[in-house]
Design a protein around this motif. Structure first.
Motif, PDB file in Angstrom:
ATOM      1  N   ASN A   1      -6.161   2.058  -7.640  1.00 43.22           N
ATOM      2  CA  ASN A   1      -6.544   3.066  -6.660  1.00 43.22           C
ATOM      3  C   ASN A   1      -7.429   2.480  -5.575  1.00 43.22           C
ATOM      4  O   ASN A   1      -8.391   1.757  -5.854  1.00 43.22           O
TER       5      ASN A   1
ATOM      6  N   ILE B   1      -5.125  13.282   2.649  1.00 43.50           N
ATOM      7  CA  ILE B   1      -4.738  12.038   3.329  1.00 43.50           C
ATOM      8  C   ILE B   1      -3.311  12.213   3.831  1.00 43.50           C
ATOM      9  O   ILE B   1      -2.392  12.483   3.057  1.00 43.50           O
TER      10      ILE B   1
ATOM     11  N   ARG C   1      -8.061   4.909  -2.854  1.00 47.28           N
ATOM     12  CA  ARG C   1      -8.675   6.220  -2.647  1.00 47.28           C
ATOM     13  C   ARG C   1      -8.033   7.188  -3.635  1.00 47.28           C
ATOM     14  O   ARG C   1      -6.806   7.169  -3.823  1.00 47.28           O
TER      15      ARG C   1
ATOM     16  N   ILE D   1      -0.786   6.433   6.234  1.00 50.49           N
ATOM     17  CA  ILE D   1      -1.429   5.116   6.203  1.00 50.49           C
ATOM     18  C   ILE D   1      -0.620   4.160   7.052  1.00 50.49           C
ATOM     19  O   ILE D   1       0.601   4.299   7.191  1.00 50.49           O
TER      20      ILE D   1
ATOM     21  N   ALA E   1       0.854  -1.183   0.000  1.00 45.68           N
ATOM     22  CA  ALA E   1       0.000   0.000   0.000  1.00 45.68           C
ATOM     23  C   ALA E   1       0.890   1.234   0.000  1.00 45.68           C
ATOM     24  O   ALA E   1       1.808   1.349   0.817  1.00 45.68           O
TER      25      ALA E   1
ATOM     26  N   TYR F   1      -6.109   4.847   7.292  1.00 50.63           N
ATOM     27  CA  TYR F   1      -5.564   6.105   6.820  1.00 50.63           C
ATOM     28  C   TYR F   1      -6.253   7.239   7.579  1.00 50.63           C
ATOM     29  O   TYR F   1      -7.347   7.080   8.127  1.00 50.63           O
TER      30      TYR F   1
ATOM     31  N   LEU G   1       1.050   5.690  -0.484  1.00 51.77           N
ATOM     32  CA  LEU G   1       0.329   6.952  -0.390  1.00 51.77           C
ATOM     33  C   LEU G   1       1.102   8.030  -1.131  1.00 51.77           C
ATOM     34  O   LEU G   1       2.282   8.258  -0.854  1.00 51.77           O
TER      35      LEU G   1
ATOM     36  N   ASN H   1      -3.288   9.928  -4.347  1.00 46.98           N
ATOM     37  CA  ASN H   1      -4.127   8.756  -4.095  1.00 46.98           C
ATOM     38  C   ASN H   1      -3.483   7.801  -3.096  1.00 46.98           C
ATOM     39  O   ASN H   1      -2.309   7.959  -2.715  1.00 46.98           O
ATOM     40  N   ILE H   2      -4.292   6.815  -2.671  1.00 49.05           N
ATOM     41  CA  ILE H   2      -3.781   5.609  -2.003  1.00 49.05           C
ATOM     42  C   ILE H   2      -3.850   4.494  -3.039  1.00 49.05           C
ATOM     43  O   ILE H   2      -4.916   4.255  -3.620  1.00 49.05           O
TER      44      ILE H   2
END
Length: 584
Positions: free
Chosen positions: A28, A37, A30, A40, A8, A51, A10, A14-15
């Protein structure tokens, strides 16, 4: 949990998620519609991903990536419990005219119940984290000069307290037995030394401490427990070394165990302690990187006896793979847990980003590579690969991440595009089945270039031959061995035999002939001629012929012989003729 771990990441846009299989496609989780954000984290067991933004924190189930919980607030930090049952968040402490005492800013969220079960006040972000025992039966939080201990998930009322004047920090041992151990560090006052102690739950009286060690020059302490929670290393440090001997402040390392044994640790190279780590696969071993550059790395047992010297290098960090992981070598030993490996890296003020991976059972280097500008490094949960990343705001250019095989082969890299920065990246924890990557190195996507580095040389010494030589302690070796000594004749002989056997087996596999080689014909027993001088010459010639026979076997196995060895074989006919004449 699936069969493959996820990564994952960040960015400021996006995440994203990457399933760890080729072609490593990002998707994606998020996008830009979820604004601001900040960070995470994965949960300890890998069941959740959380997050936080300026307005809330969300917990996502990794099984289907759906939202499991949402907590409103300007969350600044967050933490999962060891078994993934609880999620803790910390907000900035604020006092207003309406609430001059402020309000609780640390909240414990029960994920299964879907609600906050307790709130506490922790004004400072440094050291805000509560502590859990590994089985989550004990929850502890520091409140001034006290540690409040709660039992069995009931956080409404504490059951025990640890009271210590000028208490600075504490920790709970990761015990695997019903016994729970706490370590605490208290600052000294009025010329009195600081002190760290080990206490056994629930006997928290200071005079009943299992271990009590004093240190005169210490402003802070960091505890290092082994996997079983039976042994502890305590690194104490001052913020400033008033003697001017160290940029890092004055340091002191001491050790102890739950049986009451304790002492001070003194290294054989002067300088700061850069990194300490217990082997998660072996509770009885720990590794240290210490000393002025080039730093030294040494493996010790729990009694602080050195087991192996890795020598010196461009190192300042230690990364063990997660607990229980090991490499499946082609010819594994009987005890697979003995295949532990460790990564030694040099980052931060070491610009080269030098990385070496070692097998700490066979004491062999498995691979090396260079990842300059690395700000984050993490092993995958299977211990087969690791990722390095350059993240913002630590570095504002060159953001991205790379995935490496433990042998140093570069498997994948991703560079941030224009106006994109990488803020964080994490590998999903958990238990996943091994893959072929544990047995063989993949083909790298590019040749890893390791720039040669050398010691600084003043202008007057440049462009002149270097007189620098390695000392014994700067080369990898076992304690007591002379790393510079030439191998003995017996060692050379044994090595030649091993190489001959390997070459012979390789040739047999290539030709498909797996039958055992025919034994060499026995030489006839020595028969005396009655003349002592002749007998002596015959024995000498027989010895030379025996040596020639061994050289012929090495040559047949594909071993490259030296000029003098070839000359010995060519002289066999003359020796046989001389032997025949002596026997007449």
């Amino acid at each position: 949990m699936g069969t493959l771990p996820h990564i994952a990441g960040l960015t400021n846009k996006n995440i994203f998620l990457v399933e760890f299989k080729e072609p490593y496609v990002e998707r994606n989780l998020r996008d830009e519609t979820t604004t601001n954000i900040r960070s995470i984290i994965f949960s300890t067991k890998g069941g959740y991903l959380a997050y936080r933004t300026d307005k809330r924190a969300e917990v996502i189930k990794c099984a289907d990536w759906s939202v499991a919980a949402s907590i409103e607030g300007n969350i600044k930090d967050m933490l999962f419990s060891p078994l993934d049952n609880y999620f803790t968040v910390w907000e900035m402490f604020i006092a207003t005219k309406e609430l001059p005492q402020g309000k609780p800013n640390l909240h414990v969220f029960d994920i299964a119940k879907g609600k906050i079960i307790a709130s506490f006040t922790q004004k400072n972000q440094t050291g805000w984290e509560p502590k859990w025992s590994q089985d989550e039966k004990l929850f502890a939080i520091q409140a001034g000069n006290r540690v409040l201990v709660y039992e069995d998930g009931n956080l409404e009322r504490f059951t025990h307290t640890i009271n210590a004047e000028k208490l600075h920090c504490f920790s709970i041992a990761p015990s695997t037995t019903p016994a729970y151990y706490f370590s605490i560090f208290a600052l000294g006052k009025s010329g009195q030394p600081s002190v760290w102690r080990v206490l056994q739950y629930p006997n928290f009286e200071l005079d009943k401490a299992l271990v009590s060690r004093t240190c005169f020059q210490a402003d802070k302490a960091k505890f290092y427990w082994n996997r079983r929670g039976t042994n502890i290393l305590t690194l104490t440090q001052t913020d400033v070394d008033k003697t001017g001997g160290s940029y890092y402040g004055k340091q002191s390392l001491s050790y102890g165990d739950v049986k009451g044994n304790a002492g001070n640790m003194v290294f054989n190279k002067e300088g700061p302690v850069h990194a300490l780590a217990w082997n998660p696969g072996n509770w009885n071993e720990w590794l240290a990187v210490y000393g002025h550059a080039p730093a030294k790395a040494t493996l010790f047992n729990a009694k602080c006896d050195p087991l192996f010297e890795f020598g010196t290098g461009s190192w300042n960090t230690i990364y063990y793979p997660p607990e229980g992981t090991h490499i499946l070598f082609k010819y594994p030993p009987q005890n697979l847990n003995s295949c532990a490996h460790v990564l030694l890296g040099g980052f931060g003020n070491i610009a080269t980003g030098h990385i070496e991976v070692w097998d700490i059972r066979g004491y062999k280097r498995l691979g090396k590579c260079a990842a300059p500008d690395t700000t984050a490094l993490q092993w995958d949960p299977r211990g087969e690969c690791f990722l390095t990343a350059t993240t913002y705001p630590r570095l504002t250019v060159g953001n991205g991440y790379k995935i490496w095989h433990y042998t140093g082969a570069l498997m994948h890299k991703r560079e941030c595009t224009d106006k994109e920065v990488l803020l964080a990246i994490n590998w999903q924890p958990g238990t996943f089945p091994k893959s072929e990557l544990s047995r063989a190195a993949p083909r790298g996507i590019e040749q890893a270039v390791i720039a040669p580095t050398g010691a600084y040389r003043p202008p007057g010494a440049r462009n002149k031959p270097s007189t620098f030589t390695f000392h014994e302690h700067e080369k990898p070796h076992r304690p007591g061995e002379n790393a510079n000594a030439a191998p003995s004749k017996q060692a050379i002989k044994q090595k030649e035999k091993r190489e001959a056997r390997k070459a012979r087996k390789a040739e047999e596999r290539a030709t498909g002939d797996t039958s055992p080689p025919a034994p060499a014909p026995p030489r006839s027993a020595f028969v005396s001629t009655g003349d002592p001088e002749k007998d002596k010459k015959i024995k000498n010639i027989n010895k030379k012929l025996s040596d020639i026979e061994k050289l012929k076997q090495l040559k047949a196995a594909g071993k490259a012989l030296e000029i003098n060895q070839k000359a010995k074989i060519e002289g066999e006919a003359a020796l046989l003729k001389e032997l025949e004449q002596l026997r007449l």
